[in-house]
Design an enzyme around this catalytic site. Sequence first.
Site, PDB file in Angstrom:
ATOM      1  N   HIS A   1       0.871  -1.190   0.000  1.00 17.73           N
ATOM      2  CA  HIS A   1       0.000   0.000   0.000  1.00 17.73           C
ATOM      3  C   HIS A   1       0.899   1.228   0.000  1.00 17.73           C
ATOM      4  CE1 HIS A   1      -3.722  -2.286   0.804  1.00 17.73           C
ATOM      5  NE2 HIS A   1      -2.937  -3.075   1.523  1.00 17.73           N
ATOM      6  N   LEU A   2       0.852   1.998  -1.094  1.00 20.13           N
ATOM      7  CA  LEU A   2       1.732   3.174  -1.188  1.00 20.13           C
ATOM      8  C   LEU A   2       0.999   4.485  -0.913  1.00 20.13           C
ATOM      9  CD1 LEU A   2       4.171   2.297  -4.118  1.00 20.13           C
ATOM     10  CD2 LEU A   2       4.425   1.926  -1.665  1.00 20.13           C
TER      11      LEU A   2
ATOM     12  N   HIS B   1      -8.983 -10.482  -1.131  1.00 24.29           N
ATOM     13  CA  HIS B   1      -8.883 -10.270   0.313  1.00 24.29           C
ATOM     14  C   HIS B   1     -10.021 -11.101   0.907  1.00 24.29           C
ATOM     15  CE1 HIS B   1      -8.742  -7.467   3.980  1.00 24.29           C
ATOM     16  NE2 HIS B   1      -9.890  -8.119   4.112  1.00 24.29           N
TER      17      HIS B   1
ATOM     18  N   ASP C   1      -8.490  -5.174  -2.441  1.00 23.75           N
ATOM     19  CA  ASP C   1      -7.889  -5.398  -1.124  1.00 23.75           C
ATOM     20  C   ASP C   1      -8.222  -4.300  -0.121  1.00 23.75           C
ATOM     21  OD1 ASP C   1      -6.149  -6.924   0.689  1.00 23.75           O
ATOM     22  OD2 ASP C   1      -5.124  -5.001   0.743  1.00 23.75           O
TER      23      ASP C   1
ATOM     24  N   ASN D   1      -6.513   0.589  -3.073  1.00 23.34           N
ATOM     25  CA  ASN D   1      -7.368   1.320  -2.118  1.00 23.34           C
ATOM     26  C   ASN D   1      -6.792   2.690  -1.768  1.00 23.34           C
ATOM     27  OD1 ASN D   1      -5.288   0.181  -0.582  1.00 23.34           O
ATOM     28  ND2 ASN D   1      -6.576  -0.177   1.210  1.00 23.34           N
TER      29      ASN D   1
ATOM     30  N   ASP E   1       2.080  -6.821   2.474  1.00 21.67           N
ATOM     31  CA  ASP E   1       0.919  -6.044   2.943  1.00 21.67           C
ATOM     32  C   ASP E   1       1.393  -4.799   3.697  1.00 21.67           C
ATOM     33  OD1 ASP E   1      -1.648  -5.180   3.317  1.00 21.67           O
ATOM     34  OD2 ASP E   1      -2.268  -6.821   4.623  1.00 21.67           O
TER      35      ASP E   1
ATOM     36  N   HIS F   1       0.384   3.848   8.232  1.00 19.62           N
ATOM     37  CA  HIS F   1      -0.701   4.633   8.832  1.00 19.62           C
ATOM     38  C   HIS F   1      -0.109   5.757   9.664  1.00 19.62           C
ATOM     39  CE1 HIS F   1      -4.037   2.177   7.568  1.00 19.62           C
ATOM     40  NE2 HIS F   1      -3.468   1.086   8.030  1.00 19.62           N
TER      41      HIS F   1
ATOM     42  N   ASN G   1      -5.306  -6.568   9.416  1.00 18.02           N
ATOM     43  CA  ASN G   1      -6.403  -7.311   8.822  1.00 18.02           C
ATOM     44  C   ASN G   1      -5.881  -8.154   7.653  1.00 18.02           C
ATOM     45  OD1 ASN G   1      -8.940  -8.177   8.310  1.00 18.02           O
ATOM     46  ND2 ASN G   1      -9.582  -6.348   7.191  1.00 18.02           N
TER      47      ASN G   1
HETATM   48  O1  DOR Z   1      -4.273  -4.529   7.617  1.00 14.43           O
HETATM   49  C1  DOR Z   1      -4.638  -4.169   6.510  1.00 14.43           C
HETATM   50  N1  DOR Z   1      -4.393  -2.930   6.070  1.00 14.43           N
HETATM   51  N2  DOR Z   1      -5.308  -5.035   5.733  1.00 14.43           N
HETATM   52  C2  DOR Z   1      -5.865  -4.651   4.576  1.00 14.43           C
HETATM   53  O2  DOR Z   1      -6.471  -5.474   3.930  1.00 14.43           O
HETATM   54  C3  DOR Z   1      -5.768  -3.255   4.113  1.00 14.43           C
HETATM   55  C4  DOR Z   1      -4.616  -2.584   4.709  1.00 14.43           C
HETATM   56  C5  DOR Z   1      -4.637  -1.101   4.552  1.00 14.43           C
HETATM   57  O3  DOR Z   1      -4.925  -0.597   3.474  1.00 14.43           O
HETATM   58  O4  DOR Z   1      -4.288  -0.405   5.518  1.00 14.43           O
HETATM   59 ZN    ZN Z   2      -6.092  -7.216   2.541  1.00 14.64          ZN
END
Ligand code: DOR
Ligand code: ZN
Length: 433
Positions: free
Chosen positions: A60-61, A179, A152, A92, A305, A309, A278
């Site tokens: 996730h960038l 997912h 995802d 996402n 993954d 955050h 998750n």
């Molecule tokens: O822990 C997670 N974070 N699981 C996911 O499926 C999405 C991801 C996120 O985008 O932060």
């Molecule tokens: Zn996921």
Amino acid sequence: MTGVLIRNARPYGEDSPVDVRLGDGQILEIGPDLAANDSEEVIEADGQVLLPGFVDLHTHLREPGREDTETIDSGSAAAALGGYTAVFAMANTNPVADSVVVTDYVWRRGQEVGLVDVHPVGAVTVGLAGKQLAEMGTMAAGIAGVRMFSDDGHCVDDPLLMRRALEYASSLGVLIAQHAEEPRLTVGAVAHEGPNAARLGLSGWPRAAEESIVARDAILARDAGSRVHICHASTAGTVELLIWAKSQGISITAEVTPHHLLLDDSRLATYDAVNKVNPPLREASDAAALRKALADGTIDCVATDHAPHAEQEKCCEFASARPGMLGLETALSIVVETMVKPGLLDWRGVARVLSERPAEIVGLDDHGRPVAVGEPANLVLVDPDTTWTVRGPELASISNNTPYEAMTLPGTVTATFLRGRVTARSGKVRKRV
Ligand code: DOR
Ligand code: ZN
């Protein structure tokens, strides 16, 4: 400097040391005692392990939309430092990567940064809303040539829509990555459903929510004659289902994250939301089953993954915290700790799970290639004998949410090469000049 001469490297950790000459984006020569010419940078490997550059199917960038937590620039730097030469950036974002405008932007920006090939993952459904299929064909035909699609963060839970997505993907020759989370079983869930969550008063995410979707999607893929990839497999039951599905000849592949290989839900005792992810951290017996499955090929590969955050999204009440943890810069070390040290994988095995299989799964023909003359010079040099201590603020990611804070881990990436150019060296990123 137009080329690189790596002296005394051990390809796959097996052979006696050789010199490897890189130039024109390729491996030009491999042999003992190669002479350096004036235009070459010489890297003394001193017997370190040379592997094909790593390929991450799940990153996730956060660009576009959440550039306060990660950008294609900072995420590429983290990837290069982690030994990656290609990453797949999940859809996402904000706006969601459900159109060719966004997927081509991500690809172009990745090429501008130039540290790693950033392949955008397209969304399966418009806005990740699970209602209407996105225009996968248009994204696949764009400059980015999108080859993997995923919602995802969300599960494509409608079975009819998933069936159509698999059929459409099969005709386009692209991959759907699921997912696996039946949302009706995880309403309000924040932790693995089990004795730990019960004791801590956290609402549980049962294994069945993952396993029921894995079973369903294996059957849908069988009937559609298409391939399906399972993101972040997290339970022993998922491993059993993969064994069954593969034994039936179903084209199913799966990834496991470093954190699900190493960590378990005993970490939740402090209520520190850095451990919220998750799918959630499961029990030690699940982690053991995942390690065994990765060793024997039931699980095909490791994917990070990597989920950056912001501090305010993590340093808060457990239930309101966002799920996800950083992974790009620590993945190799966690694989060494969980798989190499216990003898579950040798360095050929590491090349398989971090590079060759992920490249094969998405059909990349320029990554995950053998360390051999004439092949693309996408490589990583690993010092197996050194350790390092993880410090969130020292990582290249904009965010700091690593679950390995202050842990001392084995295995250090000392150099990464993208098409023969050094992109990271001894913990420092090398930008294009
Ligand atoms: O822990 C997670 N974070 N699981 C996911 O499926 C999405 C991801 C996120 O985008 O932060
Ligand atoms: Zn996921």
